[in-house]
Write an enzyme that holds these catalytic residues in place. Sequence first.
Site, mmCIF file in Angstrom:
data_model
loop_
_atom_site.group_PDB
_atom_site.id
_atom_site.type_symbol
_atom_site.label_atom_id
_atom_site.label_comp_id
_atom_site.label_asym_id
_atom_site.label_seq_id
_atom_site.Cartn_x
_atom_site.Cartn_y
_atom_site.Cartn_z
ATOM 1 N N HIS A 23 0.860 -1.194 0.000
ATOM 2 C CA HIS A 23 0.000 0.000 0.000
ATOM 3 C C HIS A 23 0.897 1.244 0.000
ATOM 4 C CE1 HIS A 23 -3.783 -2.126 1.855
ATOM 5 N NE2 HIS A 23 -3.751 -2.223 0.527
ATOM 6 N N HIS A 79 -11.072 -9.573 -6.879
ATOM 7 C CA HIS A 79 -10.860 -8.279 -6.207
ATOM 8 C C HIS A 79 -10.107 -7.386 -7.200
ATOM 9 C CE1 HIS A 79 -9.617 -5.420 -3.220
ATOM 10 N NE2 HIS A 79 -8.577 -6.054 -2.729
ATOM 11 N N GLU A 81 -8.124 -4.739 -6.605
ATOM 12 C CA GLU A 81 -6.902 -4.032 -6.198
ATOM 13 C C GLU A 81 -5.722 -4.492 -7.067
ATOM 14 O OE1 GLU A 81 -6.220 -3.902 -1.961
ATOM 15 O OE2 GLU A 81 -4.985 -2.106 -2.169
ATOM 16 N N ASP A 83 -2.686 -5.319 -6.755
ATOM 17 C CA ASP A 83 -1.809 -6.465 -6.468
ATOM 18 C C ASP A 83 -2.373 -7.764 -7.031
ATOM 19 O OD1 ASP A 83 -3.733 -5.880 -4.472
ATOM 20 O OD2 ASP A 83 -2.739 -7.180 -3.026
ATOM 21 N N HIS A 146 -11.364 -7.387 0.871
ATOM 22 C CA HIS A 146 -10.865 -6.238 1.591
ATOM 23 C C HIS A 146 -11.466 -4.918 1.071
ATOM 24 C CE1 HIS A 146 -7.150 -3.493 0.872
ATOM 25 N NE2 HIS A 146 -7.597 -3.139 2.026
ATOM 26 N N ASP A 165 -8.013 -11.898 -0.449
ATOM 27 C CA ASP A 165 -7.247 -11.302 0.660
ATOM 28 C C ASP A 165 -7.515 -11.976 2.010
ATOM 29 O OD1 ASP A 165 -5.785 -9.374 -0.694
ATOM 30 O OD2 ASP A 165 -7.255 -7.784 -0.394
ATOM 31 N N TYR A 193 -1.225 -8.877 9.393
ATOM 32 C CA TYR A 193 -2.061 -8.625 8.216
ATOM 33 C C TYR A 193 -3.493 -8.305 8.668
ATOM 34 C CZ TYR A 193 -4.088 -10.012 3.619
ATOM 35 O OH TYR A 193 -4.753 -10.075 2.429
ATOM 36 N N HIS A 226 -2.481 -14.095 -0.810
ATOM 37 C CA HIS A 226 -1.165 -13.698 -0.289
ATOM 38 C C HIS A 226 -0.670 -14.768 0.677
ATOM 39 C CE1 HIS A 226 -1.391 -9.586 -1.798
ATOM 40 N NE2 HIS A 226 -2.545 -9.400 -1.198
HETATM 41 FE FE1 FEO Z 1 -6.835 -5.847 -1.236
HETATM 42 FE FE2 FEO Z 1 -4.294 -8.048 -1.769
HETATM 43 O O1 FEO Z 1 -5.435 -6.616 -2.159
#
Ligand code: FEO
Length: 396
Positions: A23, A79, A81, A83, A146, A165, A193, A226
């Site tokens: 982030h 998702h 985002e 990543d 997330h 996530d 996390y 992740h």
């Molecule tokens: Fe909310 Fe791993 O991105």
Amino acid sequence: MKKLIKNNVSWVGKVDWELETFHGHELTTHHGSTYNSYLIQEEKTVLIDTVWKPFANEFVDNLAQEGVLDKIDFIVANHGEIDHSGALPELLRRIPGTPIYCTANAVKSLKGMYHQDWNFNVVKTGDKLDIGNGKQLVFVEMPMLHWPDSMATYLSVDDILFSNDAFGQHYATELLYNDLVDQCSLFQEAMKYYANILAPFSAVLKRKLQEISALGLPIDIIATSHGVIWRDNPLQIVEKYTQWADNYQENQITIVYDTMWNGTRVLAENIAQGIHIADPDVTVKLFNLPKSDVNDVIMEVFKSKMVVVGSPTINNGILHSVAGFINLMKEMKFKNKKAAAFGCYGWSGESVKLLNEFLQGAGFEVLNEGIRVQWNPDQDKQQEAVEFGKELAMAQ
Ligand code: FEO
């Protein structure tokens, strides 16, 4: 790069050993991270999520070298985002028109970030997609886990939950599975996390965990986006999340402070001593904020039943390190935690009053007016700080 997980399901992600922050610079990642992407090869070939943008070309080239790129029938974007979606532009440049299955909110986030009118197919909780050989994907919306666009995807028959996530950790490893890595590091990273990313959404998470449990889906593997894949007793991380989402705390008091000429540090240490004298069972931890990793400290606050915050007065205010940390705690929306304030001053002495206001505004139950000391604490003032610590230990 392609690693078989179960039957026709493989991991095709990227291990990012070098990642130091996530982030932007908001979150430290001492153990790097992984961007997990999965390939399901049944009658239909499905790609679940991608990787962070800097690894997009490498990711897509790998799929091509494995001979699977042109075979992908569906993409699931759990998702939006970056990543996880970062390789979509390159992927769809190479296989244009491939349908993307995602939530309505993910259409917004993906369009917002990439400005492309891809072949979006909106799904909702309970929607199913046949992929052949008697297997289906079942989609479960996971708003706020997330982002509002998040969802999980469940693969029937193989009983794999691709949770994105949720249940993840920023933990780089080539070993892939939860049972193969150091358990202490794994759970430390999983908690960090949770405390730094998911804690604000604990109430939503609690309801979602109940909802998933009510679906009665057998879960053999939780494949996160992740860190490790939970294959050994995968529900252990669900149980942890159930505890963490329920106003989690341990028998710990965390003292955080910054100091200019050591007076506030001396108070911190005497308060810690007082707490320990009054309650030897409680774990007391002290952190000088500018010398600490704030994300690690947030995890310590997450574990704590009380936080004691100190700053000297500067320019009628408080030190910016402490102000920033209180803001971070506020963002995490911690519940059911007590707080108190302390600080030294030379002239005007507003810091403790301000700390009390900020702590209250951050959702803490402020126990008392706090302790403030003019100039450097002498022996009497140090003893007062010890007594203040004892008072805090007893106020539970
Ligand atoms: Fe909310 Fe791993 O991105």
